[in-house]
Design a protein around this motif. Structure first.
Motif, PDB file in Angstrom:
ATOM      1  N   ILE B 516       0.843  -1.204   0.000  1.00 54.18           N
ATOM      2  CA  ILE B 516       0.000   0.000   0.000  1.00 54.18           C
ATOM      3  C   ILE B 516       0.878   1.253   0.000  1.00 54.18           C
ATOM      4  O   ILE B 516       0.671   2.182  -0.786  1.00 54.18           O
ATOM      5  CB  ILE B 516      -0.935  -0.022   1.226  1.00 54.18           C
ATOM      6  N   HIS B 519       2.385   1.881  -3.441  1.00 54.25           N
ATOM      7  CA  HIS B 519       1.462   2.404  -4.450  1.00 54.25           C
ATOM      8  C   HIS B 519       1.067   3.850  -4.162  1.00 54.25           C
ATOM      9  O   HIS B 519       0.930   4.658  -5.077  1.00 54.25           O
ATOM     10  CB  HIS B 519       0.236   1.497  -4.579  1.00 54.25           C
ATOM     11  N   LEU B 520       0.903   4.153  -2.881  1.00 52.80           N
ATOM     12  CA  LEU B 520       0.585   5.540  -2.528  1.00 52.80           C
ATOM     13  C   LEU B 520       1.720   6.465  -2.925  1.00 52.80           C
ATOM     14  O   LEU B 520       1.530   7.501  -3.552  1.00 52.80           O
ATOM     15  CB  LEU B 520       0.322   5.647  -1.018  1.00 52.80           C
ATOM     16  N   LYS B 521       2.951   6.079  -2.540  1.00 54.59           N
ATOM     17  CA  LYS B 521       4.125   6.883  -2.862  1.00 54.59           C
ATOM     18  C   LYS B 521       4.267   7.072  -4.358  1.00 54.59           C
ATOM     19  O   LYS B 521       4.531   8.166  -4.858  1.00 54.59           O
ATOM     20  CB  LYS B 521       5.384   6.203  -2.319  1.00 54.59           C
ATOM     21  N   LYS B 523       2.103   6.975  -6.605  1.00 51.95           N
ATOM     22  CA  LYS B 523       1.063   7.813  -7.198  1.00 51.95           C
ATOM     23  C   LYS B 523       1.244   9.285  -6.844  1.00 51.95           C
ATOM     24  O   LYS B 523       1.129  10.164  -7.687  1.00 51.95           O
ATOM     25  CB  LYS B 523      -0.305   7.336  -6.689  1.00 51.95           C
ATOM     26  N   TYR B 524       1.552   9.567  -5.574  1.00 58.34           N
ATOM     27  CA  TYR B 524       1.494  10.954  -5.128  1.00 58.34           C
ATOM     28  C   TYR B 524       2.848  11.619  -4.917  1.00 58.34           C
ATOM     29  O   TYR B 524       2.944  12.838  -4.941  1.00 58.34           O
ATOM     30  CB  TYR B 524       0.679  11.047  -3.837  1.00 58.34           C
TER      31      TYR B 524
END
Lengths: 699, 699
Positions: B516, B519-521, B523-524
């Motif tokens: 998680i 994927h967060l990193k 993306k943002y």
């Protein structure tokens, strides 16, 4: 003890010392006695002092004017280190005395704390016992305890540094010491099939040290060959003596009996018999040597390196993955190698060590029990039963009385006389590979025996057994018990120390006993020059018993230094006189039988600190007995002592275990003859002739 | 605990594990997740398993079919050693279970010793608690205690031997490891006037090692230069990112604020600002490097030798006469050198060590006290006073309730979360020079904390404080107290172990959290390839917390193995599942951040034995509680454990401290490039360019 009887015994001892000193001055002037009083100088080929200019005190002048460098060059580093110990103890006591005597004696003398009931001596009035309970005067005593401790730390630190330098200087000297090029390796695993020990060892070490490894010597089981060699040497000596007798007697051929001790058996012509035996033994020795070198190889070896750094480095590094094979250590000198201990393996050494420690503990704690039992059985009645031939003696009434009076003590006397030898034997059984290490081990054991039995035993002996019930379950009572019984014994120990130094050092200096033995031997036993030389051959310092003795005195003096400061005077005289007399003996008499470059020092240092610790704990107890409210202020002292011991050990000790490389990197300018070094390690029983030297190489 | 609720919790945990496993199987098939599930393989450039042929159990097959050799080559010796530990624990428990389960369970089940009053579960009937006092059935339990101990000795002995071989093989490999040619020397005395550090060091070591000494690197104080370098690297990164943003956004120049955390201050054009800063910092760094290399030299250095044997030998020998100067040790790998600890001197290290030990002891024994105090003060009232801005939140009644319920626990939760980091910090403060050694030190501290607080705390916690008066003055009661409260807690620990392995290893395998976060990193946050790479960069094994956790489970299982043999099943599942899951993680995920060639082993071995000792002492107490007349027959066990520990330490340990020369004498066939080895030790902040490399050499 009354003051008068104390002074009487003191004066008597002093007179004995004076008599012995003048006897020495007189006897040592006679040229015929030179070999007894100056054997070290004779063996070293030095000039003897001119007998005409000698006065009774000239030896003192000579001792005082000798430098440490003289001692090192005439008697070695070990002797110099022993003098460092003596002078350290002396300085500690001098510095303590300077502060304690002028202050504590008046403080005690002007108080009135001593119990008025019953016997007390004038001397007791000068001791701490005369200060009242919880008196503010006790502050002076507490400061004194700190002063003595601080002086000891300071002097010991200085001494350790100094000895460390002495050791470094010796190891860096240009002189070639074979042991600096050799390494002892033990616990060698079994060789592979078809490989000899020598091949195995050399291939192993040549891989690791391709440049500096020179060769190896496999340790062999020499029991048999030694026996034959000794026999051969015996017959050779006999032959020389018989020939001398033959010449002196003007043609009468000497004879002897070949039975037990030459007392029984057939009478033979000694010269013929010895020559025959020698001719018989030479080939036997040669074949035995071959067999030994080929078939009796053990799992240890000496390695020889071409440089001191390589050897020092090899002796302290891990070679195998596991510590129980290929164990390395510094090689001891050839003359102090205990050849028969070299092949005991790792685990056996460990097990032997703990078993010996356990036995020694039992001996220290319970030695009175077997002696008591033996004494109980060695009554005259039982003896007569066992040895019927003493019956006629036992029936004489006067002799009977003497026997009955002394028999119970005999076991104790015999035990105490045998003890140092027994401890030495036990130390060797541990599997220690060098003579000097065994001496240190025996000396340590003897020290603990003496401290426990003489000091603690005499001090609390009577008290303890009487009040054992009281102590039971409260082991911390022992300290206060020890402390309580101290002042009563102060005078006893004053006398003990005085006797020890005046009479002991008087005998030491005058060498009456060796002198008499030498003259008797010379007259009745010696036939040849070699015999005479053997008769006066001087002993070494016998550290194994001398050091514990000195340490016992030091412990006693330290422990009483604050309680009865007068003992410091006696301590100072003991160490000053000891220094003086032994300086003379070191320069003229004793010949050290080995050289360890000061390895004795950490041993002395630790026991010096143990004495200090005992002193501090005793004082803690004694201040408690005096009900002094500030007694806990002494608690830091034992803690400081332990920290000091740990710091000293961390900082200095490892250099006494192995050679520092910065030291090993100095040394002989020219490369030494390693072949020569190698040969110095061949035991005499195997170095029969050149032929065998070569054989040894090729195994 | 009722049997039904126990089974419920067990089944729930198992279901969670199954869900997580299938989640893993499903997620790991998606190519986009490869960087999360196979980072180690990607970094090593190995093939990834084909996603089409993967079934939910293929990872198990892959893990089982991997050999120790695979693990060593993919993840290093340390990981392999950790698996030796897991499989040793597993084998010990398996062998124990084989004998104990079929015998002890029926023996207990058919007896009727359990107290009939009050709550007991079905499970308790299978435990030793159900055997009557002093029943002859206890003989079976006693034999079981011996069996478990013997199995442990045997397996640990085998494992130590095996690890020793692994280590030897690694150190003998043809791969060039820089640390095998380097030695760390600390406590260098001040140089003489007019001599540089470098000259001092080189003249000292060239005298000792004329042939093999190559060069030295003086340790410098890099605090300032590191700071500038970090700043520079930060701006470089910023520039790259800004350029990427600029390209992606199609010509919009990114801006940022230069104040605190980019939140306040003037707005600037990022590309211009960063370039300007870089141009400003480069000369600053260069001049700082010069100053550091010239003026900030400390009293430590790295030495480089031209052969492994010379370096290994230099690292374990005494160089100076005193141990507190020129202290040598094996150089750690460049990547794990704690540069800032290298110049702490000998005495400071010792003092720091003891202070840290003391602090840790206090933390272990009394950590509840400060937490209690903090909890008492962190009431909502006080918080509002301190932080007025939370007032609006506190006034909402529902939030207020939640706050008041959790506030008291917060201090404890924060403390427990921070503890491993704090212990790591304390271990580094000791002055330890290498990362891996600090990890071992922290792991040891954490182990003792857990054993004391989780195991002993939970077991006797309630009982002890209730009966503290009873124990007072009878410390030997603690053992029997511990033993008495054991059976009550057996079920609690069964549940604890089950939860730990099913949920813990499920999370470990599925990597939900890192997935998680990645994927967060991605993306943002991530702008460049380097950013993405950083986002998935895998961690290492985190031995500092993993090992104490495993050891705690091992201790629990061993201690209950005879009392409630059912726990063995859970222990076996824990270690089997752990082995399997971690094998997968070792092969695919984690990348070790250092390599010590198995130095962790003695640490694991000692604590394994500590667990065994605790078990044996507990059993001694528990048999006492059972009033078994033959309880003293267990006394030899703890003694054997101590002897076994000492023998292992004597035999094997030193090879884990330093390199055996027979091992060092094998190695790279061609001579390695020592210049290259030398350069690998230059810290990045000082290796700015070639020019500086040369400067470094010449200081």
């Amino acid at each position: 003890m009354e003051l008068s009887s104390f002074i009487t015994s003191l004066v008597t001892s002093f007179v004995i010392f004076l008599v012995l000193m003048f006897l020495f001055a007189w006897l040592s002037r006679k040229p015929g006695n030179n070999v007894v009083y100056y054997p070290n100088r004779i063996l070293k080929g030095l000039d003897l002092p001119d007998s005409r200019t000698r006065n009774p005190f000239s030896w003192i002048k000579a001792a005082l004017s000798s430098t440490e460098h003289d001692v090192v060059s005439v008697s070695g580093v070990d002797t110099a280190v022993y003098f460092v110990f003596l002078s350290t103890a002396l300085t500690v006591l001098l510095l303590s005395g300077i502060l304690l005597l002028p202050t504590l004696l008046p403080i005690a003398a002007t108080d009135t704390g001593i119990r008025q009931n019953g016997a007390f001596s004038e001397l007791d009035k000068l001791s701490m016992g005369n200060v009242r309970q919880n008196s503010p005067r006790l502050w002076a005593y507490m400061i004194a305890v700190y002063w003595v401790s601080m002086v000891t730390y300071f002097m010991l630190w200085k001494a350790y540094k100094h000895v460390s330098e002495l050791r470094a200087a010796a190891l860096m000297s240009a002189e070639v010491r074979p042991e600096q090029f050799a390494v002892l390796v033990r616990d060698i695993p079994p060789p592979m099939d078809g490989e000899t020990r020598k091949e195995q060892i050399e291939s192993y070490f040549k891989t690791i040290y391709p440049g500096s490894f020179y060769t190896s010597m496999v340790i062999t089981d020499n029991k048999k060959v030694n026996k034959i060699w000794k026999e051969l040497e015996g017959y050779k000596k006999k032959l020389v003596r018989a020939e001398a007798v033959y010449t002196q007697s003007g043609g009468v051929r000497p004879t002897n009996r070949i039975g037990f001790q030459g007392l029984f058996g057939k009478k033979v012509d000694t010269i013929d018999y010895a020559s025959e035996k020698i001719n018989e033994l030479i080939p036997k020795l040669q074949s035995e040597q071959t067999v030994t070198l080929r078939d009796r190889q053990l799992s240890s070896a000496l390695l020889f390196f071409s440089s001191k750094v390589a050897a020092a480095s090899a002796a302290q590094t891990l070679h195998s993955r596991t510590l129980d094979i290929w164990t390395v250590m510094d090689a001891p000198e050839p003359r102090q190698l205990i050849w028969s201990n070299l092949s005991i393996n790792f685990y056996e050494r460990e097990v032997r060590k703990y078993i010996v420690y356990f036995i020694v503990l039992l001996v220290i704690l319970f030695y009175m029990i077997p002696i008591g039992i033996i004494s109980a059985f060695t009554t005259l009645k039982n003896l007569v039963k066992l040895l019927p031939f003493i019956k006629p003696i036992a029936s004489v009434s006067s002799l009977r009385t003497v026997f009955e009076a002394y028999l119970p003590q005999i076991a104790l006397i015999v035990f105490l006389a045998m003890l140092p030898k027994m401890l030495m034997f036990l130390s060797k059984v541990e599997g220690i590979p060098s003579e000097s290490h065994a001496v240190r081990a025996a000396s340590g054991k003897y020290f603990y025996f003496m401290i426990f039995n003489v000091f603690i035993g005499v001090t609390i002996g009577g008290t303890l057994f009487g009040t054992l019930k009281e102590v039971e379950g409260h082991p911390n009572r022992i300290v206060s018990l020890l402390a309580q019984s101290l002042p009563d014994n102060a005078t006893f120990f004053l006398t003990y120390v005085a006797l020890k130094f005046f009479v002991g050092y008087g005998l030491e200096l005058s060498r009456i006993v060796p002198l008499i033995i030498f003259h008797l031997k010379k007259k009745y036993v010696c036939k040849t020059e070699a015999d005479i030389r053997e008769a006066w051959a001087p002993a070494d310092f016998k550290y194994a018993t001398r050091v514990p003795g000195d340490l016992l005195i030091l412990t006693i003096v330290l422990c009483y230094s604050v309680i009865a400061p007068l003992i410091i005077v006696f301590g100072v005289i003991y160490f000053a006189l000891g220094w003086l007399v032994l300086r003379n003996q070191a320069l003229n008499v004793y010949v050290p039988s080995y050289e360890t470059c000061g390895r004795m020092w950490p041993h002395l240092h630790t026991r010096f600190l143990a004495a200090l610790l005992l002193y501090q704990v005793t004082m803690l107890g004694y201040f408690g007995v005096k009900a002094f409210h500030f007694t806990p202020m002494l608690i830091p002292l034992p803690v400081i002592t332990v920290i000091f011991a740990v710091v000293c050990r961390n900082k200095f000790y490892r250099f006494f275990q192995c050679t520092a490389l910065e030291v090993a990197s100095h040394g002989p300018i020219e490369t030494p003859n390693i072949e020569h070094i190698y040969r110095s390690y061949i035991p005499p029983s195997l170095s029969f002739n050149k032929f065998y030297l070569d054989r040894f190489r090729d195994v």
